[in-house]
Design an enzyme around this catalytic site. Structure first.
Site, mmCIF file in Angstrom:
data_model
loop_
_atom_site.group_PDB
_atom_site.id
_atom_site.type_symbol
_atom_site.label_atom_id
_atom_site.label_comp_id
_atom_site.label_asym_id
_atom_site.label_seq_id
_atom_site.Cartn_x
_atom_site.Cartn_y
_atom_site.Cartn_z
ATOM 1 N N CYS A 159 0.812 -1.494 0.098
ATOM 2 C CA CYS A 159 0.484 -0.012 -0.004
ATOM 3 C C CYS A 159 0.875 1.267 0.280
ATOM 4 O O CYS A 159 -0.275 2.255 0.029
ATOM 5 C CB CYS A 159 -1.070 -0.006 1.253
ATOM 6 N N HIS A 162 -2.905 7.258 2.408
ATOM 7 C CA HIS A 162 -4.020 5.709 2.633
ATOM 8 C C HIS A 162 -5.276 6.104 3.019
ATOM 9 O O HIS A 162 -5.278 5.604 4.107
ATOM 10 C CB HIS A 162 -2.417 5.048 2.450
ATOM 11 N N ASN A 188 -10.252 -0.198 0.639
ATOM 12 C CA ASN A 188 -8.714 0.173 0.200
ATOM 13 C C ASN A 188 -8.059 -0.063 -0.884
ATOM 14 O O ASN A 188 -8.187 -1.826 -0.994
ATOM 15 C CB ASN A 188 -7.923 -0.632 2.127
HETATM 16 N N1 COA Z 1 -17.735 -7.692 11.335
HETATM 17 C C1 COA Z 1 -18.048 -8.081 12.866
HETATM 18 N N2 COA Z 1 -17.394 -8.137 13.753
HETATM 19 C C2 COA Z 1 -15.706 -8.587 13.456
HETATM 20 C C3 COA Z 1 -15.414 -7.804 12.248
HETATM 21 C C4 COA Z 1 -16.562 -7.742 11.319
HETATM 22 N N3 COA Z 1 -16.289 -8.039 9.890
HETATM 23 N N4 COA Z 1 -14.696 -8.376 11.918
HETATM 24 C C5 COA Z 1 -13.688 -8.227 13.561
HETATM 25 N N5 COA Z 1 -15.031 -8.763 14.261
HETATM 26 C C6 COA Z 1 -15.376 -9.005 15.576
HETATM 27 C C7 COA Z 1 -14.137 -9.541 15.941
HETATM 28 O O1 COA Z 1 -14.123 -10.796 16.226
HETATM 29 C C8 COA Z 1 -13.782 -8.603 17.413
HETATM 30 O O2 COA Z 1 -15.371 -9.739 18.409
HETATM 31 P P1 COA Z 1 -14.393 -9.788 19.994
HETATM 32 O O3 COA Z 1 -14.188 -8.779 20.853
HETATM 33 O O4 COA Z 1 -15.764 -10.898 19.942
HETATM 34 O O5 COA Z 1 -13.135 -11.232 20.206
HETATM 35 C C9 COA Z 1 -14.752 -7.327 17.428
HETATM 36 O O6 COA Z 1 -14.643 -7.186 15.981
HETATM 37 C C10 COA Z 1 -13.320 -6.827 17.781
HETATM 38 O O7 COA Z 1 -11.788 -7.035 16.821
HETATM 39 P P2 COA Z 1 -10.770 -6.654 16.484
HETATM 40 O O8 COA Z 1 -9.628 -7.340 15.037
HETATM 41 O O9 COA Z 1 -10.238 -6.022 17.491
HETATM 42 O O10 COA Z 1 -11.372 -5.339 15.848
HETATM 43 P P3 COA Z 1 -10.508 -3.286 15.095
HETATM 44 O O11 COA Z 1 -11.642 -2.515 16.213
HETATM 45 O O12 COA Z 1 -9.245 -3.845 15.153
HETATM 46 O O13 COA Z 1 -10.735 -3.337 13.973
HETATM 47 C C11 COA Z 1 -9.921 -3.849 11.940
HETATM 48 C C12 COA Z 1 -9.867 -4.177 13.054
HETATM 49 C C13 COA Z 1 -8.981 -4.972 10.774
HETATM 50 C C14 COA Z 1 -10.948 -3.264 10.685
HETATM 51 C C15 COA Z 1 -9.014 -3.130 12.405
HETATM 52 O O14 COA Z 1 -8.431 -3.875 13.423
HETATM 53 C C16 COA Z 1 -7.730 -2.507 10.791
HETATM 54 O O15 COA Z 1 -9.026 -1.889 10.146
HETATM 55 N N6 COA Z 1 -6.653 -2.583 11.206
HETATM 56 C C17 COA Z 1 -5.641 -2.025 10.285
HETATM 57 C C18 COA Z 1 -6.282 -2.982 9.345
HETATM 58 C C19 COA Z 1 -5.469 -2.889 7.701
HETATM 59 O O16 COA Z 1 -5.376 -0.343 7.767
HETATM 60 N N7 COA Z 1 -4.931 -2.730 7.570
HETATM 61 C C20 COA Z 1 -4.602 -2.736 5.645
HETATM 62 C C21 COA Z 1 -3.323 -2.104 5.673
HETATM 63 S S1 COA Z 1 -2.485 -1.578 4.524
#
Ligand code: COA
Length: 329
Positions: A114, A256, A286
């Protein structure tokens, strides 16, 4: 020493729209969760027949049209992508050389996930400043949705496909200088945070890998989140310093487009108002290396940008890689 002027921008996205509500029918997720945790509402996804090259050539033609140049006027092509049409070769750059009708100019791909656009832009800058090439077509393009496990809710909600392009040209006039400073980095110790584990020379795809879905993107979302908020303000501050500018000089922040919460965090640290923060991830998700030039093309075409505006662009992603560019419009 030649300066670098931006002569045209272009972009392309596939027609097919997948909404959060569509995803609700595919995995255990919901529109509210996706909006609140990411800011994404829809994303564009290539159909089976559409490839990275198709988006790249459309974005290239749009940028060339705006610049007033033809393919045969270009003397180098730089592409950033991690999702080329073919896994090894030929490169997307070589395909584009033929596609735009350029002479037998050098054309190649850069892989920086990215952050690819920032890497490609700094490469174009170097080639032009060194006096080696005069008119470069830069294309940042990715179709990550082809490498997504559509049953994995932690990744399938995030990504979309797209391409952004620019025509960059050498100029003798210092007032034309568009690329004021760069700051680029990598840290391979974080490779497992965002990875496609199989399909390369380390672990070729076999039945077992397919069973474990290792040909698809695996991501530690919270780990990537922490990494991103750690590096982006630091990197932008360094790039601003190199350009002898301050936070207050930023006209538009073009980050980004990965997650609205990451963008909001950076904007708050930089003390930017909401009208300075450019966002289109609600529509496109993204789009990996395409996200920054796709957004720049959008704000260029809707006449947001004025001559002299300072664009602070920052990218981050797998590798790990990250970096910033300070662009003067
Ligand atoms: N829908 C509903 N619930 C979801 C889910 C979805 N799509 N994805 C994860 N969850 C749940 C998890 O299972 C977890 O449940 P639990 O508390 O019962 O265990 C809860 O939501 C929190 O999960 P978590 O992974 O801690 O959420 P988060 O707030 O970190 O959000 C992302 C997840 C992926 C959106 C976030 O971490 C993110 O955007 N990270 C950066 C990723 C990125 O930018 N990648 C590309 C880089 S170029």
């Amino acid at each position: 020493m030649p300066y670098v002027s931006i002569k045209g921008t272009g972009s392309a996205v596939p027609d097919n729209i997948i909404s959060n509500h569509d995803l609700e029918k595919m995995v255990a997720t919901n529109d509210q969760w996706i909006r609140e945790r990411t800011g994404i509402i829809t994303r564009r996804v290539c159909d089976e027949k559409t490839s990275t090259f198709d988006l790249a050539i459309e974005a290239s033609k749009n940028a060339l049209d705006m610049s007033g140049y033809k393919g045969s006027d270009i003397d180098m092509i730089i592409v950033s992508t991690t999702t080329p049409d073919y896994p090894l070769f030929p490169s997307t750059g070589a395909l584009l050389q033929n596609g735009i009708g350029a002479d037998n100019i050098p054309a190649f791909d850069i892989s920086a996930a990215c952050t690819g656009y920032i890497y490609a832009l700094s490469s174009a800058y170097s080639f032009i400043h060194a006096g080696m090439y005069k008119r470069i077509l830069l294309v940042s393009v990715d179709c990550l949705t082809k490498f997504i496990d559509w049953t994995d809710r932690s990744t399938c909600i995030l990504f979309g496909d797209g391409a952004g392009a620019m025509v960059l040209e050498a100029s003798d006039n210092p007032d034309d200088e568009s690329l004021l400073a760069f700051d680029i980095h990598s840290d391979g110790s974080g490779k497992d945070l965002l990875i496609v584990p199989s399909g390369g020379t380390k672990t070729p795809i076999n039945e077992n890998e397919i069973k474990n879905k290792n040909q698809y993107i695996k991501m530690d979302g919270p780990g990537v989140f922490k990494f991103a908020v750690n590096v982006i303000v630091k990197s932008l501050t360094t790039a601003l310093h190199k350009a002898s500018l301050k936070k207050e000089d930023i006209s538009y922040f073009v980050p980004h487009q990965a997650n609205l919460r990451i963008i909001d965090y950076a904007a708050k640290k930089l003390k930017l108002s909401s009208d300075q923060v450019m966002i289109n991830l609600d529509k496109y998700g993204n789009t990996s290396s395409a996200s920054i030039p796709l957004l720049i093309d959008e704000i260029n075409r809707n006449n947001t940008l004025k001559k002299g505006d300072i664009i602070a662009a920052v990218g981050f992603g797998a590798g790990l890689t990250w970096g910033s560019a300070i662009i003067r419009w």
